[in-house]
Design a protein around this motif. Structure first.
Motif, PDB file in Angstrom:
ATOM      1  N   TYR A   4     -30.354  93.445  32.556  1.00 58.22           N
ATOM      2  CA  TYR A   4     -30.800  93.363  34.088  1.00 58.22           C
ATOM      3  C   TYR A   4     -32.428  93.791  33.969  1.00 58.22           C
ATOM      4  CZ  TYR A   4     -25.859  94.157  35.009  1.00 58.22           C
ATOM      5  OH  TYR A   4     -24.475  93.902  34.929  1.00 58.22           O
ATOM      6  N   PRO A   5     -33.080  93.151  34.873  1.00 60.92           N
ATOM      7  CA  PRO A   5     -34.725  93.220  34.938  1.00 60.92           C
ATOM      8  C   PRO A   5     -34.935  94.463  35.614  1.00 60.92           C
ATOM      9  CG  PRO A   5     -34.052  91.592  36.742  1.00 60.92           C
ATOM     10  CD  PRO A   5     -32.683  92.104  35.680  1.00 60.92           C
ATOM     11  N   TYR A   6     -35.881  95.229  34.951  1.00 56.70           N
ATOM     12  CA  TYR A   6     -36.512  96.490  35.573  1.00 56.70           C
ATOM     13  C   TYR A   6     -37.860  96.557  35.834  1.00 56.70           C
ATOM     14  CZ  TYR A   6     -37.388  98.434  30.821  1.00 56.70           C
ATOM     15  OH  TYR A   6     -37.972  98.377  29.745  1.00 56.70           O
ATOM     16  N   SER A   7     -38.409  97.476  36.610  1.00 51.63           N
ATOM     17  CA  SER A   7     -39.663  97.741  36.766  1.00 51.63           C
ATOM     18  C   SER A   7     -40.101  99.044  36.438  1.00 51.63           C
ATOM     19  CB  SER A   7     -40.329  97.353  37.935  1.00 51.63           C
ATOM     20  OG  SER A   7     -40.129  95.903  38.334  1.00 51.63           O
ATOM     21  N   TYR A   8     -41.224  99.456  35.982  1.00 49.14           N
ATOM     22  CA  TYR A   8     -41.722 100.945  35.486  1.00 49.14           C
ATOM     23  C   TYR A   8     -42.855 101.155  35.652  1.00 49.14           C
ATOM     24  CZ  TYR A   8     -42.918 100.228  30.774  1.00 49.14           C
ATOM     25  OH  TYR A   8     -43.730  99.738  29.789  1.00 49.14           O
ATOM     26  N   ALA A   9     -43.186 102.441  36.004  1.00 52.48           N
ATOM     27  CA  ALA A   9     -44.596 102.751  35.947  1.00 52.48           C
ATOM     28  C   ALA A   9     -44.487 104.277  35.524  1.00 52.48           C
ATOM     29  CB  ALA A   9     -45.111 103.035  37.559  1.00 52.48           C
ATOM     30  N   ILE A  10     -45.768 104.562  34.661  1.00 49.55           N
ATOM     31  CA  ILE A  10     -45.673 105.537  34.076  1.00 49.55           C
ATOM     32  C   ILE A  10     -46.774 106.652  34.914  1.00 49.55           C
ATOM     33  CG2 ILE A  10     -47.098 106.925  32.092  1.00 49.55           C
ATOM     34  CD1 ILE A  10     -47.077 104.189  30.844  1.00 49.55           C
ATOM     35  N   LEU A  11     -46.227 107.979  35.178  1.00 50.86           N
ATOM     36  CA  LEU A  11     -46.987 109.019  36.045  1.00 50.86           C
ATOM     37  C   LEU A  11     -48.064 109.586  35.156  1.00 50.86           C
ATOM     38  CD1 LEU A  11     -44.068 110.563  37.835  1.00 50.86           C
ATOM     39  CD2 LEU A  11     -45.703 108.964  38.875  1.00 50.86           C
ATOM     40  N   ARG A  12     -49.195 109.737  35.698  1.00 53.10           N
ATOM     41  CA  ARG A  12     -50.372 110.370  34.948  1.00 53.10           C
ATOM     42  C   ARG A  12     -50.769 111.479  35.530  1.00 53.10           C
ATOM     43  NH1 ARG A  12     -53.263 104.357  34.301  1.00 53.10           N
ATOM     44  NH2 ARG A  12     -51.991 103.574  32.741  1.00 53.10           N
ATOM     45  N   ALA A  13     -51.034 112.565  34.707  1.00 57.52           N
ATOM     46  CA  ALA A  13     -51.635 113.584  35.395  1.00 57.52           C
ATOM     47  C   ALA A  13     -53.342 113.321  35.253  1.00 57.52           C
ATOM     48  CB  ALA A  13     -51.345 115.170  34.676  1.00 57.52           C
ATOM     49  N   VAL A  14     -54.177 113.345  36.233  1.00 57.00           N
ATOM     50  CA  VAL A  14     -55.481 113.246  36.212  1.00 57.00           C
ATOM     51  C   VAL A  14     -56.258 114.606  36.807  1.00 57.00           C
ATOM     52  CG1 VAL A  14     -57.361 111.716  36.873  1.00 57.00           C
ATOM     53  CG2 VAL A  14     -54.949 110.692  36.637  1.00 57.00           C
ATOM     54  N   PRO A  15     -56.392 115.596  35.852  1.00 59.47           N
ATOM     55  CA  PRO A  15     -56.783 116.957  36.213  1.00 59.47           C
ATOM     56  C   PRO A  15     -58.345 116.861  37.066  1.00 59.47           C
ATOM     57  CG  PRO A  15     -56.824 116.781  33.927  1.00 59.47           C
ATOM     58  CD  PRO A  15     -56.206 115.439  34.544  1.00 59.47           C
ATOM     59  N   ARG A  16     -59.133 116.036  36.719  1.00 58.84           N
ATOM     60  CA  ARG A  16     -60.551 115.630  37.157  1.00 58.84           C
ATOM     61  C   ARG A  16     -60.442 114.260  37.567  1.00 58.84           C
ATOM     62  NH1 ARG A  16     -65.036 118.499  33.783  1.00 58.84           N
ATOM     63  NH2 ARG A  16     -66.111 117.937  35.528  1.00 58.84           N
ATOM     64  N   VAL A  17     -60.054 113.859  38.937  1.00 54.20           N
ATOM     65  CA  VAL A  17     -60.107 112.713  39.327  1.00 54.20           C
ATOM     66  C   VAL A  17     -61.484 111.861  38.977  1.00 54.20           C
ATOM     67  CG1 VAL A  17     -59.742 110.957  41.176  1.00 54.20           C
ATOM     68  CG2 VAL A  17     -58.217 113.175  41.084  1.00 54.20           C
ATOM     69  N   GLU A  18     -62.701 112.514  39.301  1.00 54.17           N
ATOM     70  CA  GLU A  18     -63.823 111.767  39.042  1.00 54.17           C
ATOM     71  C   GLU A  18     -64.126 111.517  37.524  1.00 54.17           C
ATOM     72  OE1 GLU A  18     -64.604 116.315  38.610  1.00 54.17           O
ATOM     73  OE2 GLU A  18     -63.153 115.026  39.790  1.00 54.17           O
ATOM     74  N   ARG A  19     -63.375 112.123  36.703  1.00 56.90           N
ATOM     75  CA  ARG A  19     -63.796 111.538  35.395  1.00 56.90           C
ATOM     76  C   ARG A  19     -62.715 110.443  34.778  1.00 56.90           C
ATOM     77  NH1 ARG A  19     -66.601 114.963  31.710  1.00 56.90           N
ATOM     78  NH2 ARG A  19     -65.151 114.148  30.110  1.00 56.90           N
ATOM     79  N   GLY A  20     -61.614 110.251  35.480  1.00 55.20           N
ATOM     80  CA  GLY A  20     -60.658 109.319  35.154  1.00 55.20           C
ATOM     81  C   GLY A  20     -59.850 109.544  33.989  1.00 55.20           C
ATOM     82  N   GLU A  21     -59.908 110.412  33.347  1.00 56.65           N
ATOM     83  CA  GLU A  21     -58.991 110.805  32.166  1.00 56.65           C
ATOM     84  C   GLU A  21     -57.787 111.316  32.645  1.00 56.65           C
ATOM     85  OE1 GLU A  21     -62.805 112.579  29.363  1.00 56.65           O
ATOM     86  OE2 GLU A  21     -61.691 113.962  30.683  1.00 56.65           O
ATOM     87  N   PHE A  22     -56.736 110.980  31.780  1.00 61.02           N
ATOM     88  CA  PHE A  22     -55.354 111.224  32.117  1.00 61.02           C
ATOM     89  C   PHE A  22     -54.283 111.593  31.004  1.00 61.02           C
ATOM     90  CE2 PHE A  22     -55.578 106.898  31.915  1.00 61.02           C
ATOM     91  CZ  PHE A  22     -54.468 106.575  30.944  1.00 61.02           C
TER      92      PHE A  22
END
Length: 128
Positions: A4-22
């Protein structure tokens, strides 16, 4: 064995949103044909603090818990375009917060729960 087809997304913690690191902290998976929407998480505070030693881990945990809870709530039929497909779309919509979804990816599965566990192991947990 049916696939069966499925879709997924990874949840990312981005502690400093302005830096974009996760740091990857969870996965959301949706399989329309099996009416399956679930999420799982494995939060590693040390990895998050490596990006920001002052990261608010409790806030990140609450945000991830909210996603997990949203996947568990009952909903209408996806055939009415108001069910799990809509919820998956809302949970994976881009946002600028301390927990963000990745772009959506797709695959094929015979067992979405087992696939969720494999994705968590491969994409979220630190390599051993």
């Amino acid at each position: 064995m049916s696939l069966y087809p499925y879709s997924y997304a990874i949840l990312r913690a981005v502690p400093r949103v302005e830096r974009g690191e996760f740091v990857n902290v969870g996965v959301i998976i949706y399989c329309q044909q099996l009416d399956f929407l679930r999420a799982a998480a494995a939060i590693d505070p040390d990895r998050i603090r490596a990006l920001d030693h002052g990261a608010d881990i409790a806030t990140i945990e609450r945000a991830v818990d909210a996603v997990l809870a949203a996947c568990e709530q009952s909903t209408g039929s996806n055939r009415e375009n108001s069910g799990l497909v809509t919820r998956f779309g809302m949970l994976t919509a881009p946002r600028s917060t301390v927990v963000q979804p990745s772009p959506v990816h797709v695959g094929l599965t015979s067992d979405p729960q087992a696939t969720l566990e494999q994705l968590i192991d491969r994409l979220v947990r630190a390599p051993r």
